[in-house]
Design a protein around this motif. Structure first.
Motif, short mmCIF file in Angstrom:
data_model
loop_
_atom_site.label_atom_id
_atom_site.label_comp_id
_atom_site.label_asym_id
_atom_site.label_seq_id
_atom_site.Cartn_x
_atom_site.Cartn_y
_atom_site.Cartn_z
N THR A 228 0.82 -1.20 0.00
CA THR A 228 0.00 0.00 0.00
C THR A 228 0.86 1.26 0.00
O THR A 228 0.36 2.35 -0.16
CB THR A 228 -0.96 0.03 1.21
OG1 THR A 228 -0.19 -0.10 2.40
CG2 THR A 228 -1.98 -1.09 1.12
N SER A 229 2.18 1.08 0.19
CA SER A 229 3.08 2.24 0.13
C SER A 229 4.38 1.86 -0.56
O SER A 229 4.79 0.69 -0.55
CB SER A 229 3.35 2.80 1.52
OG SER A 229 4.09 1.89 2.29
N LEU A 230 5.02 2.86 -1.14
CA LEU A 230 6.30 2.69 -1.81
C LEU A 230 7.22 3.84 -1.39
O LEU A 230 6.74 4.95 -1.16
CB LEU A 230 6.15 2.75 -3.34
CG LEU A 230 5.25 1.74 -4.02
CD1 LEU A 230 5.08 2.10 -5.50
CD2 LEU A 230 5.85 0.34 -3.89
N SER A 231 8.50 3.58 -1.33
CA SER A 231 9.50 4.61 -1.11
C SER A 231 10.46 4.60 -2.30
O SER A 231 10.97 3.53 -2.66
CB SER A 231 10.29 4.35 0.17
OG SER A 231 9.45 4.45 1.29
N ILE A 232 10.67 5.77 -2.88
CA ILE A 232 11.53 5.88 -4.06
C ILE A 232 12.51 7.02 -3.85
O ILE A 232 12.09 8.15 -3.57
CB ILE A 232 10.69 6.14 -5.33
CG1 ILE A 232 9.64 5.03 -5.52
CG2 ILE A 232 11.59 6.26 -6.56
CD1 ILE A 232 8.63 5.31 -6.61
N PRO A 233 13.81 6.76 -3.99
CA PRO A 233 14.78 7.85 -3.89
C PRO A 233 14.60 8.86 -5.02
O PRO A 233 14.15 8.51 -6.12
CB PRO A 233 16.13 7.17 -4.01
CG PRO A 233 15.87 5.71 -3.88
CD PRO A 233 14.44 5.48 -4.24
N VAL A 234 14.96 10.10 -4.74
CA VAL A 234 14.97 11.16 -5.74
C VAL A 234 16.40 11.70 -5.82
O VAL A 234 17.00 11.99 -4.79
CB VAL A 234 13.98 12.30 -5.38
CG1 VAL A 234 14.16 13.50 -6.29
CG2 VAL A 234 12.55 11.78 -5.41
N ALA A 235 16.94 11.78 -7.02
CA ALA A 235 18.28 12.33 -7.25
C ALA A 235 18.26 13.14 -8.53
O ALA A 235 17.57 12.76 -9.50
CB ALA A 235 19.32 11.22 -7.34
N ASP A 236 18.97 14.24 -8.53
CA ASP A 236 19.00 15.12 -9.70
C ASP A 236 17.60 15.53 -10.14
O ASP A 236 17.33 15.67 -11.34
CB ASP A 236 19.77 14.47 -10.86
CG ASP A 236 21.21 14.17 -10.50
OD1 ASP A 236 21.82 15.01 -9.81
OD2 ASP A 236 21.72 13.10 -10.91
N GLY A 237 16.68 15.66 -9.18
CA GLY A 237 15.33 16.11 -9.49
C GLY A 237 14.43 15.08 -10.13
O GLY A 237 13.37 15.41 -10.64
N ARG A 238 14.85 13.80 -10.10
CA ARG A 238 14.08 12.72 -10.75
C ARG A 238 13.96 11.52 -9.83
O ARG A 238 14.85 11.26 -9.02
CB ARG A 238 14.76 12.29 -12.04
CG ARG A 238 14.93 13.42 -13.04
CD ARG A 238 15.56 12.96 -14.30
NE ARG A 238 14.72 11.90 -14.88
CZ ARG A 238 15.09 11.12 -15.86
NH1 ARG A 238 16.28 11.25 -16.38
NH2 ARG A 238 14.29 10.19 -16.31
N THR A 239 12.91 10.75 -10.02
CA THR A 239 12.80 9.50 -9.29
C THR A 239 13.90 8.56 -9.77
O THR A 239 14.22 8.54 -10.96
CB THR A 239 11.42 8.83 -9.51
OG1 THR A 239 11.18 8.70 -10.90
CG2 THR A 239 10.31 9.64 -8.85
N VAL A 240 14.49 7.81 -8.85
CA VAL A 240 15.57 6.89 -9.20
C VAL A 240 14.94 5.51 -9.45
O VAL A 240 14.89 4.65 -8.58
CB VAL A 240 16.64 6.82 -8.08
CG1 VAL A 240 17.76 5.86 -8.47
CG2 VAL A 240 17.19 8.20 -7.79
N LEU A 241 14.44 5.36 -10.66
CA LEU A 241 13.86 4.09 -11.10
C LEU A 241 14.77 3.48 -12.15
O LEU A 241 15.47 4.20 -12.87
CB LEU A 241 12.47 4.31 -11.71
CG LEU A 241 11.37 4.77 -10.75
CD1 LEU A 241 10.11 5.16 -11.52
CD2 LEU A 241 11.06 3.67 -9.74
N GLY A 242 14.72 2.17 -12.25
CA GLY A 242 15.49 1.47 -13.27
C GLY A 242 14.92 1.73 -14.64
O GLY A 242 13.79 2.22 -14.80
#
Length: 138
Positions: A98-112
């Motif tokens: 029900t929840s997710l945590s996603i890092p943000v770097a350089d103003g963007r979500t850090v997704l693969g």
């Protein structure tokens, strides 16, 4: 350190995965924060959130079929207040997130490269699902 939040409404057409990565990315970009941690939380008990393959539609179909097999509709559930898809929807939600945590770097979500953010609708009827977003960072 700053923090901000918003809510996104994701419209569904019934059971299945609805990608909303672009909406999340746009909001993160608009906050002006360059690094931090993004939390997403779905405010429902019969829908969930996933980070999943976003290039091959077959991966989504296989995932949807898998959950239909492991939590099928059945007359054997005691909880069926809203119909035969009620309890299976709760089971599918309990098995996902029900929840997710996603890092943000350089103003963007850090997704693969092939990762997308999805709302997983577990009910047959269309819904408008509310997802809370919270970003803390700088």
């Amino acid at each position: 350190m700053r923090q901000t939040g918003t809510e996104i409404v994701v419209a569904t057409t019934g059971q299945g995965l609805v990608e909303f990565t672009d909406r999340v990315d746009r909001w993160v970009r608009d906050t002006g924060m360059v690094q931090g941690l993004l939390t997403l939380f779905v405010r429902h008990t019969s829908a969930s959130l996933l980070i999943q393959e976003n290039a091959a539609p077959a991966a989504r179909r296989d995932l949807e079929a898998y959950f239909a097999r492991i939590a099928p509709e059945s007359e054997h559930y005691e909880h069926d207040d809203e119909g035969p898809d009620d309890m299976p929807a709760h089971l599918r939600s309990a098995l996902t997130a029900t929840s997710l945590s996603i890092p943000v770097a350089d103003g963007r979500t850090v997704l693969g490269t092939w990762q997308g953010i999805y709302l997983f609708e577990h009910r047959r009827a269309p819904h408008h699902r509310r997802v809370a977003l919270h970003l803390i960072g700088a």
